[in-house]
Design an enzyme around this catalytic site. Sequence first.
Site, PDB file in Angstrom:
ATOM      1  N   TRP A   1       6.264   2.351  14.569  1.00  0.00           N
ATOM      2  CA  TRP A   1       5.226   2.113  13.569  1.00  0.00           C
ATOM      3  C   TRP A   1       4.407   3.395  13.425  1.00  0.00           C
ATOM      4  O   TRP A   1       3.783   3.802  14.391  1.00  0.00           O
ATOM      5  CB  TRP A   1       4.342   0.950  14.019  1.00  0.00           C
ATOM      6  CG  TRP A   1       3.220   0.646  13.084  1.00  0.00           C
ATOM      7  CD1 TRP A   1       1.923   1.056  13.186  1.00  0.00           C
ATOM      8  CD2 TRP A   1       3.267  -0.157  11.896  1.00  0.00           C
ATOM      9  NE1 TRP A   1       1.165   0.572  12.150  1.00  0.00           N
ATOM     10  CE2 TRP A   1       1.971  -0.176  11.343  1.00  0.00           C
ATOM     11  CE3 TRP A   1       4.284  -0.848  11.237  1.00  0.00           C
ATOM     12  CZ2 TRP A   1       1.662  -0.864  10.178  1.00  0.00           C
ATOM     13  CZ3 TRP A   1       3.983  -1.530  10.086  1.00  0.00           C
ATOM     14  CH2 TRP A   1       2.683  -1.539   9.563  1.00  0.00           C
TER      15      TRP A   1
ATOM     16  N   GLU B   1       8.155  -3.268  16.888  1.00  0.00           N
ATOM     17  CA  GLU B   1       7.047  -2.367  16.527  1.00  0.00           C
ATOM     18  C   GLU B   1       6.484  -1.737  17.794  1.00  0.00           C
ATOM     19  O   GLU B   1       6.119  -2.428  18.740  1.00  0.00           O
ATOM     20  CB  GLU B   1       5.955  -3.131  15.795  1.00  0.00           C
ATOM     21  CG  GLU B   1       4.765  -2.282  15.361  1.00  0.00           C
ATOM     22  CD  GLU B   1       3.741  -3.083  14.562  1.00  0.00           C
ATOM     23  OE1 GLU B   1       4.138  -3.854  13.674  1.00  0.00           O
ATOM     24  OE2 GLU B   1       2.533  -2.942  14.845  1.00  0.00           O
TER      25      GLU B   1
ATOM     26  N   TYR C   1       1.731  -0.267  22.088  1.00  0.00           N
ATOM     27  CA  TYR C   1       1.225   1.053  21.704  1.00  0.00           C
ATOM     28  C   TYR C   1       1.008   1.848  22.990  1.00  0.00           C
ATOM     29  O   TYR C   1       0.299   1.405  23.897  1.00  0.00           O
ATOM     30  CB  TYR C   1      -0.057   0.922  20.873  1.00  0.00           C
ATOM     31  CG  TYR C   1       0.293   0.473  19.475  1.00  0.00           C
ATOM     32  CD1 TYR C   1       0.448   1.395  18.452  1.00  0.00           C
ATOM     33  CD2 TYR C   1       0.582  -0.865  19.215  1.00  0.00           C
ATOM     34  CE1 TYR C   1       0.845   0.989  17.186  1.00  0.00           C
ATOM     35  CE2 TYR C   1       0.990  -1.272  17.954  1.00  0.00           C
ATOM     36  CZ  TYR C   1       1.118  -0.344  16.950  1.00  0.00           C
ATOM     37  OH  TYR C   1       1.539  -0.743  15.701  1.00  0.00           O
TER      38      TYR C   1
ATOM     39  N   TRP D   1       0.796  -1.222   0.000  1.00  0.00           N
ATOM     40  CA  TRP D   1       0.000   0.000   0.000  1.00  0.00           C
ATOM     41  C   TRP D   1       0.835   1.281   0.000  1.00  0.00           C
ATOM     42  O   TRP D   1       0.343   2.326  -0.428  1.00  0.00           O
ATOM     43  CB  TRP D   1      -0.945  -0.003   1.199  1.00  0.00           C
ATOM     44  CG  TRP D   1      -1.959  -1.102   1.135  1.00  0.00           C
ATOM     45  CD1 TRP D   1      -2.550  -1.617   0.011  1.00  0.00           C
ATOM     46  CD2 TRP D   1      -2.493  -1.844   2.227  1.00  0.00           C
ATOM     47  NE1 TRP D   1      -3.417  -2.622   0.327  1.00  0.00           N
ATOM     48  CE2 TRP D   1      -3.413  -2.793   1.704  1.00  0.00           C
ATOM     49  CE3 TRP D   1      -2.289  -1.805   3.601  1.00  0.00           C
ATOM     50  CZ2 TRP D   1      -4.126  -3.676   2.512  1.00  0.00           C
ATOM     51  CZ3 TRP D   1      -2.996  -2.685   4.409  1.00  0.00           C
ATOM     52  CH2 TRP D   1      -3.900  -3.606   3.858  1.00  0.00           C
TER      53      TRP D   1
ATOM     54  N   GLU E   1       2.955 -10.791  14.021  1.00  0.00           N
ATOM     55  CA  GLU E   1       2.103 -10.818  15.204  1.00  0.00           C
ATOM     56  C   GLU E   1       1.245 -12.075  15.238  1.00  0.00           C
ATOM     57  O   GLU E   1       0.110 -12.090  14.718  1.00  0.00           O
ATOM     58  CB  GLU E   1       1.208  -9.567  15.270  1.00  0.00           C
ATOM     59  CG  GLU E   1       1.971  -8.302  15.618  1.00  0.00           C
ATOM     60  CD  GLU E   1       1.080  -7.088  15.811  1.00  0.00           C
ATOM     61  OE1 GLU E   1       1.569  -6.101  16.377  1.00  0.00           O
ATOM     62  OE2 GLU E   1      -0.107  -7.137  15.401  1.00  0.00           O
TER      63      GLU E   1
END
Length: 332
Positions: free
Chosen positions: A274, A239, A213, A54, A152
């Site tokens: 990321w 990540e 995250y 992408w 993952e």
Amino acid sequence: MIFILPLIFTLVATISAEGSYPPYGQLQVVGPHITDLNGNVVQLRGMSFYYSQWKAKFYNLQTVQALRSAWNANVVRIAMGTDRGGYLTNPEKEWTNVKNVIEAAIETGIYVIVDWHIIGANPNKDKALAFFSNISQTYGCYPHIIYEIWNEPANTTWDVVKAYANELIPAIRRYDPNNIIVVGTTTWSQDNDIAANDPITGYSNIAYALHYYAGTHKQSLRNKTIAAINKGLPIFVTEYGTSKVGGGDNVTYTTESNTWWAFDDQYKLSYVNWHLSDVDELAAALLPNTSASQVGDPAYWRSSGILVNQKYQKTDQGLGKPLVPFPLSTCV
């Protein structure tokens, strides 16, 4: 020289540019740490590309050079998309994307993680075996290369992941006896504590992925990670995000990002952000419609990109010394 990619296509491997040694030379895993060959503990800090199918417009030398010079990154991560129109359906296109970034990293003199970017319970083992066999045969002599064999794992068990790794690792080691291989862990690479109770044995230079995250994952995940480190498990944060998972509530979590960075630095963990792309979400480092030529221009950085860049500029990434040529004859 011609290499054959089993069951997929014929690959002609050509290295277009004589490279430069990465900042710490050949890496190894010693106990819970990544070190150079003299045993000095090192940390890699850098950026992960977005899904290759992408955002291929960033998969080039211009971007990699900007990440070294303007972001002070000593590692990049190729998030090679596998499903959803990626390598599994367009192998030649995705191989080209991977090749472009690997050779850019070699030329630029930084490390590069080759990530089999798939999420879920089925890593498509046969295709992964063929892919990593070719990567290791083509580029395994370069100390720049790091392998990430399953991004993952999710909705599966550590026994399944470990069995997969025990097939992938010897396929890579057939051609590349030295470079680090990173193994994903269960629950989207968050269960290092489980892996620490039953680690992979019989191979050197194996590390385990941790993904987090900052807006989602808090002290409980750090506690799990400490438990794994205390058992000697080498962990690589391949990540992390400054936001919630998936961009979440459109907030950059500065305080929690700094808490995580302090944790990573305390335990000498390497970490990769990321993501380096212009996708319209807060986890992205770049504003929408940014081009590769603008990656090094702060005017095109999102809040996450600004925060990450400021962090990396404050660290010694080993990039201040002159480049040392890596002769192609080393790999002949």
